[in-house]
Design a protein around this motif. Structure first.
Motif, PDB file in Angstrom:
ATOM      1  N   HIS A 142      -1.979   3.432   1.973  1.00 40.54           N
ATOM      2  CA  HIS A 142      -2.074   2.006   1.627  1.00 40.54           C
ATOM      3  C   HIS A 142      -0.768   1.519   1.004  1.00 40.54           C
ATOM      4  N   HIS A 145      -6.780  -5.739  10.713  1.00 39.90           N
ATOM      5  CA  HIS A 145      -5.937  -6.054   9.581  1.00 39.90           C
ATOM      6  C   HIS A 145      -5.196  -7.352   9.875  1.00 39.90           C
ATOM      7  N   HIS A 153       2.942  -1.067   2.788  1.00 38.56           N
ATOM      8  CA  HIS A 153       3.549  -2.280   2.257  1.00 38.56           C
ATOM      9  C   HIS A 153       4.949  -2.065   1.737  1.00 38.56           C
ATOM     10  N   HIS A 198       0.965  -7.852   8.435  1.00 37.03           N
ATOM     11  CA  HIS A 198       1.781  -7.727   7.243  1.00 37.03           C
ATOM     12  C   HIS A 198       2.927  -8.727   7.295  1.00 37.03           C
ATOM     13  N   ASP A 253      -9.517  -3.790   5.387  1.00 34.83           N
ATOM     14  CA  ASP A 253      -9.235  -2.353   5.250  1.00 34.83           C
ATOM     15  C   ASP A 253      -8.931  -1.970   3.801  1.00 34.83           C
ATOM     16  N   HIS A 254      -8.021  -2.752   3.171  1.00 35.12           N
ATOM     17  CA  HIS A 254      -7.709  -2.466   1.768  1.00 35.12           C
ATOM     18  C   HIS A 254      -8.934  -2.710   0.893  1.00 35.12           C
ATOM     19  N   SER A 311      -9.234   6.165   5.729  1.00 39.96           N
ATOM     20  CA  SER A 311      -9.630   6.092   4.320  1.00 39.96           C
ATOM     21  C   SER A 311     -10.930   5.309   4.170  1.00 39.96           C
ATOM     22  N   MET A 338      -0.569   4.782  -4.810  1.00 36.88           N
ATOM     23  CA  MET A 338      -0.201   3.673  -3.932  1.00 36.88           C
ATOM     24  C   MET A 338       1.248   3.257  -4.206  1.00 36.88           C
ATOM     25  N   PRO A 340      -4.732  -7.497  -0.768  1.00 34.60           N
ATOM     26  CA  PRO A 340      -5.857  -6.550  -0.699  1.00 34.60           C
ATOM     27  C   PRO A 340      -7.206  -7.261  -0.619  1.00 34.60           C
ATOM     28  N   ILE A 342      -5.004   4.557   6.980  1.00 39.96           N
ATOM     29  CA  ILE A 342      -5.710   3.502   6.249  1.00 39.96           C
ATOM     30  C   ILE A 342      -7.125   3.354   6.796  1.00 39.96           C
ATOM     31  N   THR A 381      -5.969  -4.469  -6.692  1.00 40.77           N
ATOM     32  CA  THR A 381      -6.548  -3.150  -6.430  1.00 40.77           C
ATOM     33  C   THR A 381      -7.402  -2.698  -7.612  1.00 40.77           C
ATOM     34  N   GLU A 399      -1.381   3.339   9.887  1.00 39.87           N
ATOM     35  CA  GLU A 399      -2.568   2.517  10.159  1.00 39.87           C
ATOM     36  C   GLU A 399      -3.815   3.383  10.357  1.00 39.87           C
TER      37      GLU A 399
END
Ligand SMILES: [Zn+2]
Length: 200
Positions: A133, A28, A137, A31, A49-50, A103, A80, A44, A100, A158, A97
């Motif tokens: 997810h 990732h 954030h 952030h 990952d997103h 997922s 979300m 995203p 995510i 998204t 994490e």
């Protein structure tokens, strides 16, 4: 000019997904403090990952058909936002994490095995993943208008990824192409497994 067949689209999509997995940074991208619509929108799309999870939601919805077609692409963004609000509220959520990464792996496997579920169950699966997810954030964003616009951008990207996944999945209706989508699921699951290995 002849239209490319559905199976061509399916193969291309599987290739694209595989290429994304190889070409993008697996980890990732972190952030960073990011504000505003553009930052929210691009996040995203720039985080594998997103991106894969959101694409996968659309693909899986297309496999499940019927009400899943609209329930899953709505459930994910809504939950979300709920996850972001949980983070705002200060609630501690462990293993974000890992959640995510899981997922990506699980959604990839669900697509690979073309697993169909009643819509309440598939919506439940998608909702739990969406919480992670969103939480990831919300926990880093300050209150205020800029956080709101970041969220709007994030949700817009998204929704776009869900629609892309849905479109690929629906175009890939015929059997051959459906197999290609499942191969795409294998690729997504592989990236998810890789992410999971680094989440621990
Ligand atoms: Zn992120």
């Amino acid at each position: 000019m002849p239209h490319p067949s559905a199976s061509t689209y399916g193969r291309l999509s599987a290739l694209a997904i595989a290429a994304l997995g190889i070409g993008s940074a697996f980890a990732h991208p972190g952030h960073p403090d990011a504000f505003g619509f553009n930052d929210g929108f691009s996040h995203p799309l720039s985080g594998i990952d997103h991106l894969l999870a959101m694409l996968a939601v659309g693909l899986w919805a297309a496999q499940n058909k019927r009400s899943a077609l609209w329930v899953l692409p709505l459930a994910f963004p809504l939950m979300m936002v709920a996850g972001a609000l949980l983070a705002f509220s200060g609630l501690q959520m462990p293993g974000v994490e890992t959640g995510i990464a899981a997922s990506v792996a699980v959604l990839g496997l669900l697509i690979a095995f073309a697993i169909r579920m009643p819509v309440w169950a598939s919506a439940g699966v998608v909702s739990i993943f969406a919480l992670f997810h969103g939480y990831a954030h919300g926990s880093e964003l300050p209150h205020g208008a800029s956080a709101l616009w970041y969220g709007v951008g994030f949700v817009a990207a998204t929704a776009l990824l869900h629609l892309l996944g849905l479109a690929i999945g629906l175009v890939a209706g015929p059997k051959m192409a459906a197999q290609a989508v499942r191969l795409g699921g294998v690729a997504i699951a592989a990236v998810g497994g890789y992410l999971l290995a680094f989440a621990f």
